[in-house]
Design a protein around this motif. Structure first.
Motif, mmCIF file in Angstrom:
data_model
loop_
_atom_site.group_PDB
_atom_site.id
_atom_site.type_symbol
_atom_site.label_atom_id
_atom_site.label_comp_id
_atom_site.label_asym_id
_atom_site.label_seq_id
_atom_site.Cartn_x
_atom_site.Cartn_y
_atom_site.Cartn_z
ATOM 1 N N SER A 133 91.769 -7.960 -36.726
ATOM 2 C CA SER A 133 90.542 -7.173 -36.802
ATOM 3 C C SER A 133 89.524 -7.847 -37.717
ATOM 4 N N LEU A 134 89.952 -8.241 -38.905
ATOM 5 C CA LEU A 134 89.033 -8.879 -39.847
ATOM 6 C C LEU A 134 88.542 -10.229 -39.324
ATOM 7 N N GLY A 135 89.468 -11.053 -38.843
ATOM 8 C CA GLY A 135 89.095 -12.390 -38.388
ATOM 9 C C GLY A 135 88.233 -12.378 -37.146
ATOM 10 N N LEU A 136 88.607 -11.565 -36.165
ATOM 11 C CA LEU A 136 87.878 -11.544 -34.896
ATOM 12 C C LEU A 136 86.453 -11.036 -35.061
ATOM 13 N N TRP A 137 86.310 -9.846 -35.648
ATOM 14 C CA TRP A 137 84.978 -9.254 -35.752
ATOM 15 C C TRP A 137 84.099 -10.006 -36.740
ATOM 16 N N SER A 138 84.673 -10.505 -37.827
ATOM 17 C CA SER A 138 83.877 -11.255 -38.802
ATOM 18 C C SER A 138 83.352 -12.548 -38.198
ATOM 19 N N THR A 139 84.217 -13.274 -37.497
ATOM 20 C CA THR A 139 83.789 -14.533 -36.877
ATOM 21 C C THR A 139 82.761 -14.288 -35.784
ATOM 22 N N LEU A 140 82.995 -13.264 -34.961
ATOM 23 C CA LEU A 140 82.068 -12.964 -33.865
ATOM 24 C C LEU A 140 80.689 -12.603 -34.404
ATOM 25 N N ILE A 141 80.636 -11.689 -35.376
ATOM 26 C CA ILE A 141 79.343 -11.275 -35.930
ATOM 27 C C ILE A 141 78.677 -12.427 -36.675
ATOM 28 N N MET A 142 79.478 -13.221 -37.371
ATOM 29 C CA MET A 142 78.925 -14.347 -38.122
ATOM 30 C C MET A 142 78.236 -15.338 -37.176
ATOM 31 N N TYR A 143 78.845 -15.627 -36.033
ATOM 32 C CA TYR A 143 78.232 -16.541 -35.076
ATOM 33 C C TYR A 143 77.014 -15.907 -34.409
ATOM 34 N N LEU A 144 77.076 -14.609 -34.126
ATOM 35 C CA LEU A 144 75.946 -13.925 -33.503
ATOM 36 C C LEU A 144 74.744 -13.870 -34.434
ATOM 37 N N VAL A 145 74.981 -13.880 -35.741
ATOM 38 C CA VAL A 145 73.890 -13.863 -36.713
ATOM 39 C C VAL A 145 73.435 -15.279 -37.047
ATOM 40 N N SER A 146 74.384 -16.175 -37.293
ATOM 41 C CA SER A 146 74.051 -17.495 -37.832
ATOM 42 C C SER A 146 73.374 -18.400 -36.814
ATOM 43 N N ILE A 147 73.828 -18.386 -35.570
ATOM 44 C CA ILE A 147 73.263 -19.305 -34.583
ATOM 45 C C ILE A 147 71.809 -18.969 -34.255
ATOM 46 N N PRO A 148 71.465 -17.714 -33.916
ATOM 47 C CA PRO A 148 70.033 -17.421 -33.695
ATOM 48 C C PRO A 148 69.185 -17.647 -34.943
#
Length: 361
Positions: A133-148
């Motif tokens: 839960s921590l790894g999946l959602w943190s990584t997903l949100i981090m990429y959705l925020v950082s790349i744009p």
């Protein structure tokens, strides 16, 4: 590509053997193993109580303890020490123990925890939901925020937007995730101000009584603060990597040529620059995911009382619970190597020009 994947899969075997062997040798040299801990515990207990009678268990076995086993300055009876060593499997030489461990791992048998009285496999399965839960959602949100954000900073390099967002990134980079976690608790979890989010666990006590929609909401309600702390504490590096990667590509000759042909800025950015610039970001995905999944969430698990793999592995290393240490090491390493392979394969999906078969040329 199939031949390359097969070679990479075969290389996992010697890599795993090397990692397990190095860690096994280090652990053999480390003092304070389970046998020493049990001997110190019995000596201290018997010296204080004048003797004890009963049985002690660990490592899937047990031995009997009698008051006559402790002999003052001479310590415990050598026969009891040998029985303790046999209980933990230390009655065999180190090479034989290593070989037995490898044979068991081929059948995914990681043994029994020395101190938790449970199979290592069951413990890993029990703790896995928290770490996933921590790894999946943190990584997903981090990429959705950082790349744009990184792309926006690259296309607006030097602007007011770039300066202000860089200030936020510096703050995120300078302050570790666990400090953000404490701040979030103080502000939003009943610390000193608001009491909007729970402070403990992954679900509420009445989780089983909730409807399906209620269970989903309750699950994400508990994840808001820990995931936010992880994202804020880790998005800075990825954002800067994205920005620098796009800036490097934007200044290349093929971009100038594409603009000279009359292509729109959006077409140039997403039709030409994006594919090349994303290669570095994809390369960093496995390290980012594994880092948050297994190690980056340790302090977050402690602060928010989340009993996951990170906390279990840390406690196992402190307590010298060798079956748990090597079992989690095996799982972590195997997953890390497989995710790294997936990252390399994704290269070809982003840019079909990459050919691993002809990489020497």
């Amino acid at each position: 590509m199939l031949a390359y994947i097969l070679r990479r899969l075969l290389l996992i075997i010697p890599t795993m053997l090397g990692i397990l062997l190095i860690n096994f040798i280090i652990i053999q040299a480390a003092p304070g193993g389970p046998v020493e801990q049990m001997i110190a515990k019995l000596e201290g207990f018997d010296a204080a109580s004048g003797g004890a009678t009963g049985r002690i268990s660990g490592g899937g076995g047990e031995v009997s303890v009698a008051g006559s086993n402790y002999r003052g300055a001479q310590g415990l009876d050598p026969e009891l020490i040998e029985e303790i060593e046999r209980m933990y499997g230390f009655d065999k030489p180190a090479p034989e123990r290593f070989w037995i461990m490898l044979k068991n791992y081929l059948h995914l048998d990681f043994g029994v925890s020395f101190f938790r009285d449970a199979k290592v496999t069951d413990l890993i399965v029990e703790k896995m939901p928290v770490s996933i839960s921590l790894g999946l959602w943190s990584t997903l949100i981090m990429y959705l925020v950082s790349i744009p954000l990184g792309i926006a900073k690259a296309t607006r390099h030097g602007s007011t937007f770039d300066v202000w967002t860089s200030s936020a990134i510096i703050v995120g980079y300078a302050i570790p995730a666990f400090l953000f976690a404490i701040l979030l608790i103080v502000l939003f979890a009943g610390g000193s101000y608001l009491d909007w989010f729970p402070l403990k666990g992954l679900t509420s006590n009445n989780f089983d009584e909730l409807s399906l929609g209620g269970k989903i909401l309750d699950y994400f309600w508990h994840l808001v603060l820990p995931v936010t702390a992880l994202v804020i504490g880790n998005f800075a590096t990825l954002t800067l990597l994205t920005k620098n990667s796009f800036l490097d590509e934007i200044n290349k000759q093929y971009v100038i040529t594409a603009r000279a042909k009359g292509l729109t800025e959006r077409r140039v950015l997403y039709g030409h620059v994006f594919r090349n610039a994303m290669l570095l970001i994809i390369a960093g995905f496995p390290a980012a995911f594994i880092g948050i999944f297994f190690t980056g969430s340790l302090l977050i698990e402690v602060i928010f009382s989340l009993d996951g793999l990170g906390l279990m592995s840390f406690e196992a290393a402190i307590n010298r619970d060798y079956p748990v240490v090597f079992g989690t090491l095996f799982i972590f390493t195997l997953v890390g190597l497989l995710v790294k392979l997936i990252g390399d394969i994704t290269y070809t999906l982003v840019d079909p020009r990459i050919d691993f078969e002809n990489r020497e040329g």
